[in-house]
Write a protein that holds these residues in place. Structure first.
Motif, short mmCIF file in Angstrom:
data_model
loop_
_atom_site.label_atom_id
_atom_site.label_comp_id
_atom_site.label_asym_id
_atom_site.label_seq_id
_atom_site.Cartn_x
_atom_site.Cartn_y
_atom_site.Cartn_z
N LYS A 153 0.83 -1.20 0.00
CA LYS A 153 0.00 0.00 0.00
C LYS A 153 0.87 1.26 0.00
N GLU A 154 1.91 1.24 0.82
CA GLU A 154 2.81 2.40 0.89
C GLU A 154 3.57 2.57 -0.43
N LEU A 155 3.94 1.45 -1.05
CA LEU A 155 4.62 1.53 -2.35
C LEU A 155 3.71 2.13 -3.42
N LYS A 156 2.43 1.76 -3.38
CA LYS A 156 1.47 2.29 -4.35
C LYS A 156 1.32 3.80 -4.18
N GLU A 157 1.22 4.24 -2.93
CA GLU A 157 1.09 5.68 -2.67
C GLU A 157 2.36 6.42 -3.09
N LEU A 158 3.52 5.83 -2.79
CA LEU A 158 4.78 6.46 -3.16
C LEU A 158 4.93 6.53 -4.67
N ARG A 159 4.51 5.48 -5.36
CA ARG A 159 4.60 5.48 -6.82
C ARG A 159 3.77 6.63 -7.40
N GLY A 160 2.57 6.85 -6.82
CA GLY A 160 1.73 7.94 -7.31
C GLY A 160 2.38 9.30 -7.11
N LEU A 161 3.02 9.49 -5.95
CA LEU A 161 3.68 10.76 -5.66
C LEU A 161 4.89 10.98 -6.57
N VAL A 162 5.74 9.95 -6.67
CA VAL A 162 6.95 10.08 -7.50
C VAL A 162 6.57 10.26 -8.96
N SER A 163 5.53 9.55 -9.40
CA SER A 163 5.09 9.68 -10.79
C SER A 163 4.61 11.09 -11.10
N ALA A 164 3.94 11.72 -10.10
CA ALA A 164 3.46 13.09 -10.30
C ALA A 164 4.61 14.08 -10.40
N LEU A 165 5.70 13.80 -9.67
CA LEU A 165 6.86 14.70 -9.70
C LEU A 165 7.76 14.42 -10.88
N LEU A 166 7.78 13.17 -11.34
CA LEU A 166 8.70 12.77 -12.40
C LEU A 166 8.10 13.11 -13.76
N THR A 167 8.06 14.39 -14.07
CA THR A 167 7.56 14.87 -15.35
C THR A 167 8.60 15.80 -15.97
N PRO A 168 8.63 15.89 -17.30
CA PRO A 168 9.58 16.82 -17.94
C PRO A 168 9.41 18.25 -17.44
N GLU A 169 8.16 18.67 -17.22
CA GLU A 169 7.91 20.04 -16.78
C GLU A 169 8.48 20.29 -15.39
N TYR A 170 8.25 19.35 -14.47
CA TYR A 170 8.73 19.53 -13.11
C TYR A 170 10.26 19.54 -13.05
N LEU A 171 10.89 18.61 -13.76
CA LEU A 171 12.35 18.54 -13.74
C LEU A 171 12.97 19.73 -14.45
N THR A 172 12.32 20.20 -15.53
CA THR A 172 12.82 21.39 -16.22
C THR A 172 12.75 22.60 -15.31
N ASN A 173 11.62 22.77 -14.60
CA ASN A 173 11.48 23.90 -13.68
C ASN A 173 12.46 23.80 -12.51
N ALA A 174 12.69 22.58 -12.03
CA ALA A 174 13.64 22.39 -10.93
C ALA A 174 15.04 22.80 -11.37
N THR A 175 15.43 22.43 -12.59
CA THR A 175 16.73 22.81 -13.13
C THR A 175 16.80 24.31 -13.36
N LEU A 176 15.72 24.88 -13.86
CA LEU A 176 15.64 26.33 -14.07
C LEU A 176 15.84 27.08 -12.77
N ASN A 177 15.17 26.64 -11.71
CA ASN A 177 15.27 27.30 -10.40
C ASN A 177 16.66 27.15 -9.79
N LEU A 178 17.39 26.11 -10.20
CA LEU A 178 18.74 25.90 -9.69
C LEU A 178 19.74 26.83 -10.37
N ILE A 179 19.62 26.98 -11.71
CA ILE A 179 20.65 27.65 -12.50
C ILE A 179 20.37 29.14 -12.71
N SER A 180 19.15 29.51 -13.03
CA SER A 180 18.85 30.89 -13.44
C SER A 180 19.17 31.95 -12.39
N PRO A 181 19.05 31.67 -11.05
CA PRO A 181 19.40 32.72 -10.08
C PRO A 181 20.84 33.20 -10.17
N LEU A 182 21.74 32.36 -10.69
CA LEU A 182 23.14 32.77 -10.83
C LEU A 182 23.27 33.98 -11.76
#
Length: 320
Positions: A153-182
């Motif tokens: 049950k915990e694995l199923k819930e975790l898979r749903g959360l990780v799947s929601a975060l593991l998107t091109p848009e989310y990872l692109t924005n995360a990289t943007l927020n890391l680099i652009s402030p420089l």
């Protein structure tokens, strides 16, 4: 109280400021970059909890090397490629997972573009196929199943959360927020020691909520430490406390069927969020020398105060 603090810190910790010395007592950060320029930075990140201003606990710490290389230069601006290596983490389980994912996917370079002054323009999207996403999920969940002894049950819930975060848009924005402030200050001419106010918005937990928070701040060039070699730049930004409680309640309601308790639980709490940024930029070239960012999240309940400090720093490792 503990449940509320955990949610507040999770939501606010994951959210998201341009210098050549002029004869007229102003300073402007301008990029003088050439194809083949390559500089490495040590990136360090940490999360610290402080109870009642005395008891300090290091929650986690990580470090890696990021290399910035100019791969194109035209009249329209520059194109920079960023690669990473030597990822270290205080959580050995997390580091082991990173090793597994790196072995699976390899190092995926990130590229971004600037204008002729070095002002950040855009980042190339992080892309991957559904098949690659499924492989990443399988490796991650298999790791956590063994590491944390999770139930199905915990694995199923975790898979749903990780799947929601593991998107091109989310990872692109995360990289943007890391680099652009420089490159926040690049291209802007500043009067020495004059404070410039600004308004901006951040979107914590963008993968699960479109709610925005308004931040007010100011930035300035430090006249005491700025000279012909480099400029020291500061920025401070914060969020009005009146925004935080309804924001947190609205975010929780997007993923919790029973969020009615949050209003009662947050009654009487005082919340503050403040970002402090300091950057040093080499004026002859426009390359950042040092960048330090600290986000302070403070929650007070009567006489009890819990503060979380999320820190990030870039330090250049090689110079001409």
């Amino acid at each position: 109280m503990k449940r509320v603090l955990t949610l507040i810190l999770l939501i606010l910790s994951s959210a998201v400021v341009r210098a050549q010395m002029m004869p007229d007592s102003t300073v402007q950060t301008v990029a003088y970059w050439f194809i083949g320029d390559k500089y490495s930075y040590q990136l360090e990140e940490s999360k610290v909890n402080v109870m009642n201003d005395t008891d300090t606990v290091l929650v986690e710490k990580s470090a890696q090397i990021l290399t910035f290389e100019v791969i194109d230069s035209t009249a329209a601006g520059y194109r920079i490629r960023v690669t990473s290596l030597d990822d270290q983490h205080s959580d050995y389980g997390r580091m082991e997972l990173n090793r597994k994912l790196e072995k699976l996917m390899g190092d995926i370079p990130v590229e971004f573009e600037t204008d002729p002054n070095g002002t950040f323009l855009q980042i190339s999207p992080v892309t991957f196929t559904q098949k690659e996403k499924d492989k990443i999920l399988d490796v991650a969940l298999d790791h956590y199943k063994k590491e944390k002894n999770l139930s199905n049950k915990e694995l199923k819930e975790l898979r749903g959360l990780v799947s929601a975060l593991l998107t091109p848009e989310y990872l692109t924005n995360a990289t943007l927020n890391l680099i652009s402030p420089l490159l926040f200050f690049h291209g802007t001419r500043l009067e020495i020691d004059k404070h410039y106010p600004f308004d901006t918005e951040i979107q914590p937990l963008s993968a699960v909520s479109d709610k925005m928070l308004e931040m007010k701040g100011e930035f300035w060039a430090d006249g005491e430490w700025t000279d012909e070699k480099s400029v020291i730049l500061h920025c401070i930004q914060s969020i009005d406390e009146e925004q935080l409680k309804p924001f947190i309640a609205s975010v929780i309601s997007t993923f919790s069927k029973d969020a009615g308790w949050i209003d009662e639980a947050t009654n009487g709490l005082q919340m503050r969020l403040c970002d402090l940024i300091t950057e040093e930029v080499h004026l002859p070239t426009g390359w950042p020398i040092y960048y330090a960012y600290d986000r302070h999240i403070i929650v007070t309940d009567g006489e009890k105060t819990q503060e979380q400090i999320i820190s990030r720093s870039f330090l250049i490792l090689d110079t001409d």
